[in-house]
Design a protein around this motif. Structure first.
Motif, PDB file in Angstrom:
ATOM      1  N   GLU A   1      50.683   1.405  90.339  1.00 48.11           N
ATOM      2  CA  GLU A   1      51.916   1.511  90.964  1.00 48.11           C
ATOM      3  C   GLU A   1      52.129   3.376  91.544  1.00 48.11           C
ATOM      4  N   THR A   2      51.507   3.965  90.497  1.00 51.14           N
ATOM      5  CA  THR A   2      51.510   5.148  90.559  1.00 51.14           C
ATOM      6  C   THR A   2      53.185   5.777  90.047  1.00 51.14           C
ATOM      7  N   SER A   3      53.139   5.266  88.810  1.00 49.96           N
ATOM      8  CA  SER A   3      54.475   5.760  88.305  1.00 49.96           C
ATOM      9  C   SER A   3      54.685   5.703  86.506  1.00 49.96           C
ATOM     10  N   PHE A   4      55.118   5.909  86.330  1.00 49.93           N
ATOM     11  CA  PHE A   4      55.475   6.643  84.974  1.00 49.93           C
ATOM     12  C   PHE A   4      57.178   6.825  84.426  1.00 49.93           C
ATOM     13  N   HIS A   5      57.321   5.298  84.309  1.00 50.27           N
ATOM     14  CA  HIS A   5      58.788   5.028  83.854  1.00 50.27           C
ATOM     15  C   HIS A   5      59.202   5.209  82.616  1.00 50.27           C
ATOM     16  N   LEU A   6      60.706   5.960  82.488  1.00 49.26           N
ATOM     17  CA  LEU A   6      60.972   6.185  81.539  1.00 49.26           C
ATOM     18  C   LEU A   6      61.711   5.329  80.576  1.00 49.26           C
ATOM     19  N   LYS A   7      62.086   4.123  79.401  1.00 49.67           N
ATOM     20  CA  LYS A   7      61.957   3.112  78.780  1.00 49.67           C
ATOM     21  C   LYS A   7      62.949   3.367  77.644  1.00 49.67           C
ATOM     22  N   LYS A   8      63.721   2.739  77.094  1.00 50.26           N
ATOM     23  CA  LYS A   8      64.110   3.107  76.254  1.00 50.26           C
ATOM     24  C   LYS A   8      65.128   1.663  75.689  1.00 50.26           C
ATOM     25  N   PRO A   9      64.989   0.676  74.652  1.00 46.40           N
ATOM     26  CA  PRO A   9      65.530  -0.792  74.430  1.00 46.40           C
ATOM     27  C   PRO A   9      66.856  -0.834  74.684  1.00 46.40           C
ATOM     28  N   PHE A  10      67.417  -0.017  73.887  1.00 49.16           N
ATOM     29  CA  PHE A  10      69.339   0.156  73.667  1.00 49.16           C
ATOM     30  C   PHE A  10      69.468   1.784  74.022  1.00 49.16           C
ATOM     31  N   ALA A  11      70.401   1.766  74.516  1.00 50.81           N
ATOM     32  CA  ALA A  11      70.583   3.452  74.863  1.00 50.81           C
ATOM     33  C   ALA A  11      71.778   4.037  73.810  1.00 50.81           C
ATOM     34  N   GLN A  12      71.659   5.073  74.006  1.00 50.03           N
ATOM     35  CA  GLN A  12      72.305   5.269  72.714  1.00 50.03           C
ATOM     36  C   GLN A  12      73.895   6.626  73.582  1.00 50.03           C
ATOM     37  N   GLU A  13      74.596   7.093  72.676  1.00 47.06           N
ATOM     38  CA  GLU A  13      75.690   7.818  73.772  1.00 47.06           C
ATOM     39  C   GLU A  13      74.846   9.253  73.383  1.00 47.06           C
ATOM     40  N   GLU A  14      74.476   9.580  72.665  1.00 44.84           N
ATOM     41  CA  GLU A  14      73.848  11.263  72.968  1.00 44.84           C
ATOM     42  C   GLU A  14      72.358  10.717  73.801  1.00 44.84           C
ATOM     43  N   ASP A  15      72.094  10.438  73.933  1.00 44.16           N
ATOM     44  CA  ASP A  15      71.318  10.459  75.240  1.00 44.16           C
ATOM     45  C   ASP A  15      71.243  10.765  76.553  1.00 44.16           C
ATOM     46  N   SER A  16      72.827  10.772  76.308  1.00 45.24           N
ATOM     47  CA  SER A  16      73.043  11.048  78.038  1.00 45.24           C
ATOM     48  C   SER A  16      72.900  12.374  78.532  1.00 45.24           C
ATOM     49  N   ALA A  17      72.398  13.282  79.613  1.00 46.96           N
ATOM     50  CA  ALA A  17      71.121  14.422  79.662  1.00 46.96           C
ATOM     51  C   ALA A  17      70.945  14.270  81.092  1.00 46.96           C
ATOM     52  N   MET A  18      70.340  15.533  81.519  1.00 50.61           N
ATOM     53  CA  MET A  18      69.243  14.939  82.958  1.00 50.61           C
ATOM     54  C   MET A  18      67.680  14.997  82.446  1.00 50.61           C
ATOM     55  N   TYR A  19      67.281  14.458  83.518  1.00 52.10           N
ATOM     56  CA  TYR A  19      66.001  14.416  82.548  1.00 52.10           C
ATOM     57  C   TYR A  19      65.097  14.080  83.917  1.00 52.10           C
ATOM     58  N   TYR A  20      64.103  15.276  83.868  1.00 52.54           N
ATOM     59  CA  TYR A  20      62.961  15.350  84.821  1.00 52.54           C
ATOM     60  C   TYR A  20      61.769  14.687  84.896  1.00 52.54           C
ATOM     61  N   CYS A  21      61.366  13.765  85.710  1.00 52.61           N
ATOM     62  CA  CYS A  21      59.894  13.653  85.759  1.00 52.61           C
ATOM     63  C   CYS A  21      59.435  14.359  86.277  1.00 52.61           C
ATOM     64  N   ALA A  22      57.565  15.350  85.567  1.00 51.66           N
ATOM     65  CA  ALA A  22      57.337  16.475  86.263  1.00 51.66           C
ATOM     66  C   ALA A  22      56.047  16.288  86.259  1.00 51.66           C
ATOM     67  N   LEU A  23      54.833  16.664  87.057  1.00 53.33           N
ATOM     68  CA  LEU A  23      53.020  15.890  87.181  1.00 53.33           C
ATOM     69  C   LEU A  23      53.055  17.492  86.611  1.00 53.33           C
ATOM     70  N   SER A  24      51.781  17.841  85.860  1.00 51.26           N
ATOM     71  CA  SER A  24      51.142  18.898  85.774  1.00 51.26           C
ATOM     72  C   SER A  24      49.699  19.051  86.607  1.00 51.26           C
ATOM     73  N   VAL A  25      49.574  19.895  87.368  1.00 51.28           N
ATOM     74  CA  VAL A  25      48.112  20.356  88.270  1.00 51.28           C
ATOM     75  C   VAL A  25      47.794  21.563  87.309  1.00 51.28           C
ATOM     76  N   GLY A  26      46.883  21.821  88.316  1.00 55.89           N
ATOM     77  CA  GLY A  26      46.096  23.021  87.919  1.00 55.89           C
ATOM     78  C   GLY A  26      46.654  24.400  87.823  1.00 55.89           C
ATOM     79  N   PHE A  27      46.155  24.710  85.978  1.00 56.74           N
ATOM     80  CA  PHE A  27      46.988  25.818  85.820  1.00 56.74           C
ATOM     81  C   PHE A  27      47.594  25.784  84.771  1.00 56.74           C
ATOM     82  N   GLN A  28      47.780  24.108  85.174  1.00 57.92           N
ATOM     83  CA  GLN A  28      49.545  23.345  84.338  1.00 57.92           C
ATOM     84  C   GLN A  28      50.752  24.051  84.933  1.00 57.92           C
TER      85      GLN A  28
END
Lengths: 108, 114
Positions: free
Chosen positions: A67-94
């Motif tokens: 499915e070309t996916s990399f979903h981020l999961k957590k069973p129970f959210a906590q208030e301290e999880d509030s943030a900006m989240y970025y998914c990133a793909l590493s290519v040549g030379f990192q």
């Protein structure tokens, strides 16, 4: 083409709710994927990488090549999880190809 | 251990002015990177370096120059500032490994061109 798509600009849940932040990628090579997080007033930092297959702060992410996916999961959210989240793909030379990010808010 | 240090944190420039964004790391990382982040967008790679004396263009290099005379330092130069270069700039570094290693980021430089 190398591309990372995060379809949700904003995701808001209540404390204790399950979490899924979506990430899809497009890459012709063997993908190596990361989730980075930026908490308020902190620098961007690594949350987890698929190669490690570990759980960090209760978060997990599984690479699904079909499915070309990399979903981020957590069973129970906590208030301290509030943030900006970025998914990133590493290519040549990192080098990293980033998604546009998801602002994740957890309400009490 | 400071990690990746960027200076300045904020700067306002006039159109046509030049400036250098400084980046230094104390982790002895070979690889270093400059990204820019525009509002609502992900980070985009401007330039990168795999070691002292070696640099290469990323996705959005126009209007910028870099140099890498030492392992520690990777400055980014804007020669003729334009409003389109208003952005937040991030420097990062990583250590080459068998699997792609994570990058370590600085705090960013918020740059406004008026």
């Amino acid at each position: 083409a190398q591309r990372v798509t995060q379809p949700e600009k904003l995701l808001s849940v209540f404390k204790g709710a399950p979490v899924e932040l979506k990430c899809n990628y497009s890459y012709s090579g063997s993908p190596e994927l990361f989730w980075y997080v930026q908490y308020s007033r902190q620098r961007l930092q690594l949350l987890l990488r698929h190669i490690s297959r570990e759980s960090i702060k209760g978060f997990t992410a599984d690479l699904n090549k079909g499915e070309t996916s990399f979903h981020l999961k957590k069973p129970f959210a906590q208030e301290e999880d509030s943030a900006m989240y970025y998914c990133a793909l590493s290519v040549g030379f990192q080098k990293l190809v980033f998604g546009t990010g998801t602002r994740f808010l957890v309400s009490p | 251990n400071a990690g990746v240090t960027q200076t300045p944190k904020f700067r306002i420039l006039k159109i046509g002015q030049s400036m250098t964004l400084q980046c230094t790391q104390d982790m002895n990382h070979n690889y270093m990177y400059w990204y820019r982040q525009d509002p609502g967008m992900g980070l985009k790679l401007i330039y990168y370096s795999v070691g002292a004396g070696i640099t290469d263009k990323g996705e959005v290099p126009n209007g910028y120059n870099v140099s890498r005379s030492t392992t520690e330092d990777f400055p980014l130069r804007l020669e003729l500032a334009a409003p389109s270069q208003t952005s937040v700039y991030f420097c990062a570094s990583s250590y080459p490994g068998r699997h792609n290693q994570p990058q370590h980021f600085g705090d960013g430089t918020r740059l406004s061109i008026l």
